[in-house]
Motif scaffolding. Structure first.
Motif: not given
Length: 200
Positions: A52-63
């Motif tokens: 919830f901050s500008s220009n950093q919205a959606f991300a995917v990750a493998l852990e």
């Protein structure tokens, strides 16, 4: 039948991913500010998050998380993480270490531990940043649901101090588990995440 198929798939994924995961553990700095205090078994988690901050919205990750045996009555685990932030067009990597120091309080309902989070976000973009955080957590065990409240005593992002609060939860369905997480810190960064975990 379904159990046999899941067991075969689990074994195959474990064999195929082991060299990659070991490389991650050795060369990458781990993960996010809301660690789940549970330290039971190795697991591979696919995660989607929204910041919830500008220009950093959606991300995917493998852990990949794995317990580490130590000659002490403490449950320790390491989680390696690699991902991609679509909104910032940058890669993310990290390593999260957790130690469940008191894993049975009030008849096993509660557990207390500490965590250390080191990671890099949005690498290769104009928003790249490095962060490190550590602090205590309180784990609530109500099988098959586990939840953790975490606090950072120190959180530095590119040299800027912040105070983090985190909530993480995992619900087991056989060898598969659903995970939810929420992070917030005082420099305005907040993130919600959903993950699907496969126990290995």
């Amino acid at each position: 039948m379904l159990g046999c198929i899941l067991q075969t798939m689990t074994g195959l994924i474990a064999r195929v991913s082991r060299p990659f995961v070991l490389a991650l553990l050795l060369i990458l700095p781990a993960a996010h500010a809301a660690p789940l205090g549970l330290v039971l078994e190795s697991g591979l988690t696919a995660r989607v998050s929204y910041a919830f901050s500008s220009n950093q919205a959606f991300a995917v990750a493998l852990e990949y998380e794995t317990p580490i045996p130590v000659p002490l009555p403490i449950d320790v685990s390491l989680t390696a993480r690699i991902g991609y932030n679509f909104s910032a067009a940058g890669f993310e990597a990290g390593l999260l270490a957790k130690a469940l120091v008191l894993n049975s309080i009030s008849g096993g309902l509660l557990g207390v531990g500490v965590w250390l989070d080191i990671g890099a976000r949005n690498v290769g973009s104009s928003l790249n940043s490095f962060n490190v955080a550590f602090g205590p957590f309180l784990n609530f065990n109500v099988d098959p649901l586990y939840a953790t409240l975490s606090v950072s005593l120190l959180s530095l992002t590119n040299g800027v101090y912040a105070f983090d609060l985190g909530l993480a939860a995992r619900y087991y369905i056989d060898v598969i588990a659903l995970e939810l997480g929420f992070d917030y810190n005082t420099i305005g960064f907040a993130r919600a995440s959903f993950g699907l975990r496969l126990g290995l």
